[in-house]
Scaffold this active site. Structure first.
Site, PDB file in Angstrom:
ATOM      1  N   ILE A   1     -19.718  -1.927  -2.028  1.00 45.41           N
ATOM      2  CA  ILE A   1     -19.144  -2.801  -0.995  1.00 45.41           C
ATOM      3  C   ILE A   1     -18.772  -1.880   0.167  1.00 45.41           C
ATOM      4  CG2 ILE A   1     -17.321  -4.462  -0.444  1.00 45.41           C
ATOM      5  CD1 ILE A   1     -19.091  -5.381  -2.833  1.00 45.41           C
TER       6      ILE A   1
ATOM      7  N   ASN B   1      -5.521  -3.982  -6.784  1.00 46.90           N
ATOM      8  CA  ASN B   1      -6.715  -3.537  -6.049  1.00 46.90           C
ATOM      9  C   ASN B   1      -6.696  -2.048  -5.721  1.00 46.90           C
ATOM     10  OD1 ASN B   1      -8.990  -3.860  -3.905  1.00 46.90           O
ATOM     11  ND2 ASN B   1      -7.258  -3.007  -2.766  1.00 46.90           N
TER      12      ASN B   1
ATOM     13  N   TYR C   1     -13.455   8.321 -12.548  1.00 46.34           N
ATOM     14  CA  TYR C   1     -13.457   6.994 -11.911  1.00 46.34           C
ATOM     15  C   TYR C   1     -14.037   5.964 -12.873  1.00 46.34           C
ATOM     16  CZ  TYR C   1     -14.363   3.338  -8.438  1.00 46.34           C
ATOM     17  OH  TYR C   1     -14.396   2.144  -7.746  1.00 46.34           O
TER      18      TYR C   1
ATOM     19  N   ASP D   1       0.876  -1.180   0.000  1.00 51.70           N
ATOM     20  CA  ASP D   1       0.000   0.000   0.000  1.00 51.70           C
ATOM     21  C   ASP D   1       0.912   1.228   0.000  1.00 51.70           C
ATOM     22  OD1 ASP D   1      -3.255   0.181   0.964  1.00 51.70           O
ATOM     23  OD2 ASP D   1      -2.116   2.061   1.001  1.00 51.70           O
TER      24      ASP D   1
ATOM     25  N   ASP E   1       3.561   2.540  -3.972  1.00 55.94           N
ATOM     26  CA  ASP E   1       2.594   3.456  -4.595  1.00 55.94           C
ATOM     27  C   ASP E   1       2.424   2.960  -6.022  1.00 55.94           C
ATOM     28  OD1 ASP E   1       1.310   5.442  -6.042  1.00 55.94           O
ATOM     29  OD2 ASP E   1       2.262   7.076  -4.919  1.00 55.94           O
ATOM     30  N   VAL E   2       1.230   2.472  -6.350  1.00 56.02           N
ATOM     31  CA  VAL E   2       1.068   1.799  -7.647  1.00 56.02           C
ATOM     32  C   VAL E   2       1.273   2.720  -8.836  1.00 56.02           C
ATOM     33  CG1 VAL E   2      -0.448  -0.031  -6.769  1.00 56.02           C
ATOM     34  CG2 VAL E   2      -1.469   2.103  -7.626  1.00 56.02           C
TER      35      VAL E   2
ATOM     36  N   THR F   1     -16.895  -0.195   2.629  1.00 57.69           N
ATOM     37  CA  THR F   1     -15.500  -0.019   3.039  1.00 57.69           C
ATOM     38  C   THR F   1     -15.314   1.472   3.362  1.00 57.69           C
ATOM     39  OG1 THR F   1     -14.640   0.639   0.877  1.00 57.69           O
ATOM     40  CG2 THR F   1     -14.764  -1.739   1.299  1.00 57.69           C
TER      41      THR F   1
ATOM     42  N   LYS G   1     -12.016   2.823 -14.646  1.00 53.74           N
ATOM     43  CA  LYS G   1     -12.403   1.431 -14.373  1.00 53.74           C
ATOM     44  C   LYS G   1     -12.809   0.707 -15.653  1.00 53.74           C
ATOM     45  CE  LYS G   1     -11.638   1.191  -9.949  1.00 53.74           C
ATOM     46  NZ  LYS G   1     -10.661   0.253  -9.401  1.00 53.74           N
TER      47      LYS G   1
HETATM   48  N1  LIG Z   1     -15.944  -0.217  -2.019  1.00 51.49           N
HETATM   49  C1  LIG Z   1     -16.654  -0.295  -3.111  1.00 51.49           C
HETATM   50  O1  LIG Z   1     -17.882  -0.150  -3.093  1.00 51.49           O
HETATM   51  C2  LIG Z   1     -15.997  -0.582  -4.429  1.00 51.49           C
HETATM   52  C3  LIG Z   1     -16.819  -0.823  -5.534  1.00 51.49           C
HETATM   53  C4  LIG Z   1     -16.221  -1.083  -6.763  1.00 51.49           C
HETATM   54  C5  LIG Z   1     -14.854  -1.108  -6.885  1.00 51.49           C
HETATM   55  N2  LIG Z   1     -14.085  -0.866  -5.790  1.00 51.49           N
HETATM   56  C6  LIG Z   1     -12.643  -0.891  -5.987  1.00 51.49           C
HETATM   57  O2  LIG Z   1     -12.053  -1.756  -5.055  1.00 51.49           O
HETATM   58  C7  LIG Z   1     -10.740  -1.306  -4.730  1.00 51.49           C
HETATM   59  C8  LIG Z   1     -10.607  -1.168  -3.228  1.00 51.49           C
HETATM   60  O3  LIG Z   1     -11.610  -0.287  -2.763  1.00 51.49           O
HETATM   61  P1  LIG Z   1     -11.904  -0.057  -1.218  1.00 51.49           P
HETATM   62  O4  LIG Z   1     -13.341   0.233  -1.130  1.00 51.49           O
HETATM   63  O5  LIG Z   1     -11.308  -1.113  -0.393  1.00 51.49           O
HETATM   64  O6  LIG Z   1     -11.106   1.326  -1.013  1.00 51.49           O
HETATM   65  P2  LIG Z   1     -10.428   1.976   0.282  1.00 51.49           P
HETATM   66  O7  LIG Z   1     -10.388   3.436  -0.002  1.00 51.49           O
HETATM   67  O8  LIG Z   1     -11.085   1.509   1.531  1.00 51.49           O
HETATM   68  O9  LIG Z   1      -8.953   1.366   0.237  1.00 51.49           O
HETATM   69  C9  LIG Z   1      -8.102   1.661  -0.826  1.00 51.49           C
HETATM   70  C10 LIG Z   1      -6.680   1.379  -0.416  1.00 51.49           C
HETATM   71  O10 LIG Z   1      -5.862   1.684  -1.564  1.00 51.49           O
HETATM   72  C11 LIG Z   1      -4.755   2.426  -1.125  1.00 51.49           C
HETATM   73  N3  LIG Z   1      -4.255   3.267  -2.221  1.00 51.49           N
HETATM   74  C12 LIG Z   1      -4.834   4.353  -2.795  1.00 51.49           C
HETATM   75  N4  LIG Z   1      -4.032   4.862  -3.736  1.00 51.49           N
HETATM   76  C13 LIG Z   1      -2.918   4.074  -3.775  1.00 51.49           C
HETATM   77  C14 LIG Z   1      -1.728   4.082  -4.540  1.00 51.49           C
HETATM   78  N5  LIG Z   1      -1.489   5.036  -5.447  1.00 51.49           N
HETATM   79  N6  LIG Z   1      -0.828   3.120  -4.315  1.00 51.49           N
HETATM   80  C15 LIG Z   1      -1.036   2.169  -3.387  1.00 51.49           C
HETATM   81  N7  LIG Z   1      -2.113   2.124  -2.605  1.00 51.49           N
HETATM   82  C16 LIG Z   1      -3.060   3.055  -2.806  1.00 51.49           C
HETATM   83  C17 LIG Z   1      -5.251   3.260   0.040  1.00 51.49           C
HETATM   84  O11 LIG Z   1      -4.183   3.690   0.884  1.00 51.49           O
HETATM   85  C18 LIG Z   1      -6.185   2.255   0.730  1.00 51.49           C
HETATM   86  O12 LIG Z   1      -5.508   1.469   1.669  1.00 51.49           O
HETATM   87  C19 LIG Z   1     -10.561   0.015  -5.486  1.00 51.49           C
HETATM   88  O13 LIG Z   1      -9.896  -0.213  -6.708  1.00 51.49           O
HETATM   89  C20 LIG Z   1     -11.984   0.436  -5.754  1.00 51.49           C
HETATM   90  O14 LIG Z   1     -12.095   1.297  -6.871  1.00 51.49           O
HETATM   91  C21 LIG Z   1     -14.614  -0.594  -4.580  1.00 51.49           C
END
Ligand SMILES: NC(=O)c1ccc[n+]([C@@H]2O[C@H](COP(=O)([O-])OP(=O)(O)OC[C@H]3O[C@@H](n4cnc5c(N)ncnc54)[C@H](O)[C@@H]3O)[C@@H](O)[C@H]2O)c1
Length: 265
Positions: free
Chosen positions: A192, A86, A157, A42, A63-64, A194, A161
């Site tokens: 989801i 992710n 966004y 992360d 950092d991705v 989170t 995606k």
């Molecule tokens: N939660 C939802 O409803 C949902 C729905 C569809 C897709 N997603 C996707 O699922 C994935 C995870 O979502 P989440 O809800 O757990 O998000 P979140 O915000 O709870 O967690 C995201 C994590 O990614 C890390 N992050 C952000 N930018 C980064 C970078 N440049 N390099 C490394 N780490 C980085 C953050 O520090 C955090 O720990 C994301 O790609 C999101 O788009 C989430």
């Protein structure tokens, strides 16, 4: 009682990005429970470290969006079996600026694509190299339901995606063309629960009402859970998914099964 649960990721080195919290953290937990050797990455190193400690994995700062970060990571981990791309942002984490097609700034548009799309591209490029010697592996790209439909209020966004979905198929076909059993699939969650939702839900007394409103059009009428996403990722990462490549799996409570634009009887 005898433990009948098969550990499907034994002897597999698994890397999860954005795994300090939310969906990524739960994927890391599930992969560890399946016997995987998990590297929790992360841009939030302290958070990644806490999850790694919890599951007996390894934490790394990654950092991705940083090509140099991936280069350093590749030197340290030249061989892996599973990568979950992710890490992702909505663009609303640190700003309330409009993200619609008319008002979004170019800087905001690019920032979202830098993490979500560039990050996934760099991750896939690294993973192909790190799986090539063995000739097999699984790449899982976390896209979104937003990559399949237009989202007027979060255009960058949705665009990022959608591109992740398409790139997953290019990667899948490229690896197959090369005679490699490196599979690449995309996962499309809808709502989801989170921390990603916190800026939209707030923590006031209307949080429950806001949550209900957000899933009012979802056939199953609830948010999905991180465990429900992690379970699908474990299957795709394991040899049980060996004939699946270039596919997209929706985890959306039925949202995309129909159309809310359909005429009401
Ligand atoms: N939660 C939802 O409803 C949902 C729905 C569809 C897709 N997603 C996707 O699922 C994935 C995870 O979502 P989440 O809800 O757990 O998000 P979140 O915000 O709870 O967690 C995201 C994590 O990614 C890390 N992050 C952000 N930018 C980064 C970078 N440049 N390099 C490394 N780490 C980085 C953050 O520090 C955090 O720990 C994301 O790609 C999101 O788009 C989430």
């Amino acid at each position: 009682m005898k433990d009948l649960h098969l550990k499907r990721l034994q002897q597999k080195r698994c890397v999860v990005t954005g795994a300090a919290r939310g969906i990524g953290a739960e994927i890391a937990r599930r992969f560890a429970a399946e016997g995987g050797d998990v590297i929790v990455t992360d841009k939030d190193f302290a958070g990644a470290n806490a999850i790694a400690d919890e599951i007996g994995g390894t934490a790394r700062l990654l950092d991705v969006a940083g090509e140099d970060h991936w280069a350093d990571f590749a030197k340290e981990f030249p061989q892996i079996d599973v990568l979950v791309n992710n890490a992702g942002i909505t663009g609303f984490e640190e700003s309330t600026r409009a993200q619609d097609p008319e008002h979004a700034t170019l800087a905001d548009w690019r920032a979202v694509h830098r993490t979500n799309l560039d990050g996934t591209f760099l991750g896939c490029r690294y993973a192909i190299g790190a799986m090539r010697a063995k000739g097999s592996g699984a790449i899982i790209n976390i896209s979104s339901r937003s990559g399949l439909v237009g989202i007027p209020g979060a255009a960058a966004y949705a665009s990022s995606k959608a591109a992740v979905r398409n790139h997953s198929k290019s990667v899948a076909l490229y690896c197959a063309e090369q005679g490699l059993a490196i599979r690449c699939n995309s996962v499309h969650p809808a709502a989801i629960l989170t921390p990603m939702w916190d800026p939209m839900l707030g923590d006031g007394p209307d949080r429950t009402d806001r949550m209900a409103a957000l899933v009012a059009d979802t056939p199953l009428r609830r948010f999905g859970t991180v465990k429900e996403v992690a379970a699908v990722c474990a299957m795709l990462a394991s040899d049980e998914g060996a004939y699946m490549t270039g596919v997209e799996i929706n985890i959306d409570g039925g949202l995309l099964a129909g159309s809310i634009a359909a005429p009401v009887r």
